[in-house]
Each structure stands twice: as C-alpha cells, then as structure tokens.
Design a protein around this motif. Structure first.
Motif, PDB file in Angstrom:
ATOM      1  N   MET A  67      18.129  50.174  -1.787  1.00  0.00           N
ATOM      2  CA  MET A  67      16.958  49.927  -2.378  1.00  0.00           C
ATOM      3  C   MET A  67      15.684  50.902  -1.985  1.00  0.00           C
ATOM      4  N   ASP A  68      14.951  51.012  -2.906  1.00  0.00           N
ATOM      5  CA  ASP A  68      13.775  51.935  -2.900  1.00  0.00           C
ATOM      6  C   ASP A  68      12.524  51.471  -3.796  1.00  0.00           C
ATOM      7  N   LYS A  69      11.661  50.888  -3.184  1.00  0.00           N
ATOM      8  CA  LYS A  69      10.586  50.508  -3.738  1.00  0.00           C
ATOM      9  C   LYS A  69      10.991  49.317  -5.045  1.00  0.00           C
ATOM     10  N   GLY A  70      11.821  48.431  -4.303  1.00  0.00           N
ATOM     11  CA  GLY A  70      12.177  47.341  -5.250  1.00  0.00           C
ATOM     12  C   GLY A  70      13.162  47.636  -6.294  1.00  0.00           C
ATOM     13  N   GLN A  71      13.645  49.028  -6.336  1.00  0.00           N
ATOM     14  CA  GLN A  71      14.689  49.308  -7.251  1.00  0.00           C
ATOM     15  C   GLN A  71      16.113  49.973  -6.649  1.00  0.00           C
ATOM     16  N   VAL A  72      17.160  49.800  -7.284  1.00  0.00           N
ATOM     17  CA  VAL A  72      18.477  50.304  -6.705  1.00  0.00           C
ATOM     18  C   VAL A  72      18.283  51.836  -6.847  1.00  0.00           C
ATOM     19  N   ALA A  73      18.230  52.507  -5.837  1.00  0.00           N
ATOM     20  CA  ALA A  73      18.164  53.811  -5.625  1.00  0.00           C
ATOM     21  C   ALA A  73      19.573  54.557  -5.604  1.00  0.00           C
TER      22      ALA A  73
ATOM     23  N   GLU B 186      30.813  56.134   2.397  1.00  0.00           N
ATOM     24  CA  GLU B 186      31.186  57.385   2.584  1.00  0.00           C
ATOM     25  C   GLU B 186      30.218  58.476   1.769  1.00  0.00           C
ATOM     26  N   GLU B 187      30.235  57.842   0.355  1.00  0.00           N
ATOM     27  CA  GLU B 187      29.437  58.505  -0.675  1.00  0.00           C
ATOM     28  C   GLU B 187      28.070  58.533  -0.366  1.00  0.00           C
ATOM     29  N   ILE B 188      27.541  57.189  -0.111  1.00  0.00           N
ATOM     30  CA  ILE B 188      26.119  57.118   0.228  1.00  0.00           C
ATOM     31  C   ILE B 188      25.641  58.095   1.228  1.00  0.00           C
ATOM     32  N   LEU B 189      26.383  57.872   2.472  1.00  0.00           N
ATOM     33  CA  LEU B 189      26.015  58.704   3.740  1.00  0.00           C
ATOM     34  C   LEU B 189      25.947  60.130   3.575  1.00  0.00           C
TER      35      LEU B 189
ATOM     36  N   LYS C 133      24.728  61.407   1.205  1.00  0.00           N
ATOM     37  CA  LYS C 133      23.688  61.989   0.266  1.00  0.00           C
ATOM     38  C   LYS C 133      22.337  62.005   1.383  1.00  0.00           C
ATOM     39  N   GLU C 134      22.558  62.654   2.509  1.00  0.00           N
ATOM     40  CA  GLU C 134      21.859  62.713   3.373  1.00  0.00           C
ATOM     41  C   GLU C 134      20.186  63.014   3.121  1.00  0.00           C
ATOM     42  N   LYS C 135      19.964  63.924   2.452  1.00  0.00           N
ATOM     43  CA  LYS C 135      18.724  64.278   2.005  1.00  0.00           C
ATOM     44  C   LYS C 135      18.043  63.445   1.147  1.00  0.00           C
ATOM     45  N   GLU C 136      18.694  62.655   0.262  1.00  0.00           N
ATOM     46  CA  GLU C 136      18.004  61.556  -0.232  1.00  0.00           C
ATOM     47  C   GLU C 136      17.692  60.364   0.500  1.00  0.00           C
ATOM     48  N   LEU C 137      18.524  59.979   1.673  1.00  0.00           N
ATOM     49  CA  LEU C 137      18.319  58.783   2.560  1.00  0.00           C
ATOM     50  C   LEU C 137      16.955  59.482   3.436  1.00  0.00           C
ATOM     51  N   ILE C 138      16.978  60.837   4.019  1.00  0.00           N
ATOM     52  CA  ILE C 138      15.867  61.194   4.605  1.00  0.00           C
ATOM     53  C   ILE C 138      14.525  61.001   4.033  1.00  0.00           C
ATOM     54  N   LYS C 139      14.545  61.343   2.628  1.00  0.00           N
ATOM     55  CA  LYS C 139      13.269  61.233   1.661  1.00  0.00           C
ATOM     56  C   LYS C 139      12.901  59.822   1.600  1.00  0.00           C
ATOM     57  N   MET C 140      13.896  58.895   1.720  1.00  0.00           N
ATOM     58  CA  MET C 140      13.399  57.342   1.641  1.00  0.00           C
ATOM     59  C   MET C 140      13.113  57.037   3.170  1.00  0.00           C
ATOM     60  N   GLN C 141      13.039  57.798   3.941  1.00  0.00           N
ATOM     61  CA  GLN C 141      12.773  57.641   5.272  1.00  0.00           C
ATOM     62  C   GLN C 141      13.860  56.747   5.873  1.00  0.00           C
ATOM     63  N   LEU C 142      15.159  56.763   5.577  1.00  0.00           N
ATOM     64  CA  LEU C 142      16.068  56.067   6.200  1.00  0.00           C
ATOM     65  C   LEU C 142      16.734  57.075   7.279  1.00  0.00           C
ATOM     66  N   ASP C 143      17.373  56.670   8.221  1.00  0.00           N
ATOM     67  CA  ASP C 143      18.041  57.392   9.334  1.00  0.00           C
ATOM     68  C   ASP C 143      19.383  57.565   8.696  1.00  0.00           C
ATOM     69  N   ILE C 144      20.034  58.912   9.272  1.00  0.00           N
ATOM     70  CA  ILE C 144      21.256  59.122   8.890  1.00  0.00           C
ATOM     71  C   ILE C 144      22.014  58.837  10.410  1.00  0.00           C
ATOM     72  N   PRO C 145      23.308  58.603  10.234  1.00  0.00           N
ATOM     73  CA  PRO C 145      24.198  58.394  11.406  1.00  0.00           C
ATOM     74  C   PRO C 145      24.312  59.598  12.309  1.00  0.00           C
ATOM     75  N   PHE C 146      24.503  59.474  13.528  1.00  0.00           N
ATOM     76  CA  PHE C 146      24.925  60.365  14.451  1.00  0.00           C
ATOM     77  C   PHE C 146      25.672  61.443  14.069  1.00  0.00           C
ATOM     78  N   THR C 147      26.963  60.842  13.501  1.00  0.00           N
ATOM     79  CA  THR C 147      27.869  61.805  13.057  1.00  0.00           C
ATOM     80  C   THR C 147      27.504  62.770  12.201  1.00  0.00           C
ATOM     81  N   LEU C 148      26.640  62.590  11.211  1.00  0.00           N
ATOM     82  CA  LEU C 148      26.058  63.305  10.295  1.00  0.00           C
ATOM     83  C   LEU C 148      25.045  64.433  10.865  1.00  0.00           C
TER      84      LEU C 148
END
Length: 90
Positions: free
Chosen positions: A13-19, A25-28, A30-45
């Motif tokens: 979720m981002d700002k109340g909406q499904v992002a 494995e598909e979501i993880l 998309k690291e650029k999008e996760l970082i843009k939403m200020q979410l951390d990426i796993p150590f493996t990535l």
C-alpha cells in the motif's frame, strides 16, 4: 520487506492505495519502486546489487530452497540466451 518472503501473496500500500500486488518474488524484484516508497529491500537484493557492481556481471536472484527443476531450467535457459557460453573451464 524480508517479512514477506514466506507469504503466498503480497499487497503493498502507498498513501492508502494498492501500489503493488503479487507473489513475494515478483514484488521484491521491483526494488526501485520499493525504495521510492521508502521501503527497505532485503539483504539478498542488496548483496545482489553489490556483487553486480563489484564484478560487473549480472546476478540472478532466486529462491533456492523452493526452486523446482522447471524453475532452474528456465533460469539457466534465460541466462544462456542472454549471455552465451563460449567454453567452460574446470
């Protein structure tokens, strides 16, 4: 984000909406999008990115614990297609 690894499905979720929605494995991947939403990426990535930068070669992340023979074959076929092998030294 490492908490989602054992899940069947992830909804980000981002700002109340499904992002994003899908398998972990598909979501993880998309690291650029996760970082843009200020979410951390796993150590493996993070390790994958460091290895790619350090050795200037592509690194294919995969879940080796749950990897099936079909998945392994698909990964190898894609890798060989993109990066043909001219010879193997052992």
């Amino acid at each position: 984000m490492e908490e989602v690894i054992g899940a069947d499905r992830v909804i980000v979720m981002d700002k109340g909406q499904v992002a994003m929605e899908g398998k972990p494995e598909e979501i993880l991947l998309k690291e650029k999008e996760l970082i843009k939403m200020q979410l951390d990426i796993p150590f493996t990535l993070k390790l994958k990115n460091e290895l790619e930068e350090m050795y200037q070669v592509p690194v294919i992340p995969c879940d080796v614990i749950n990897l099936t023979r079909t998945d392994a074959n698909k990964i190898l076929e894609e890798a060989i297609e993109q990066y043909p092998v001219s010879g193997i030294e052992m």
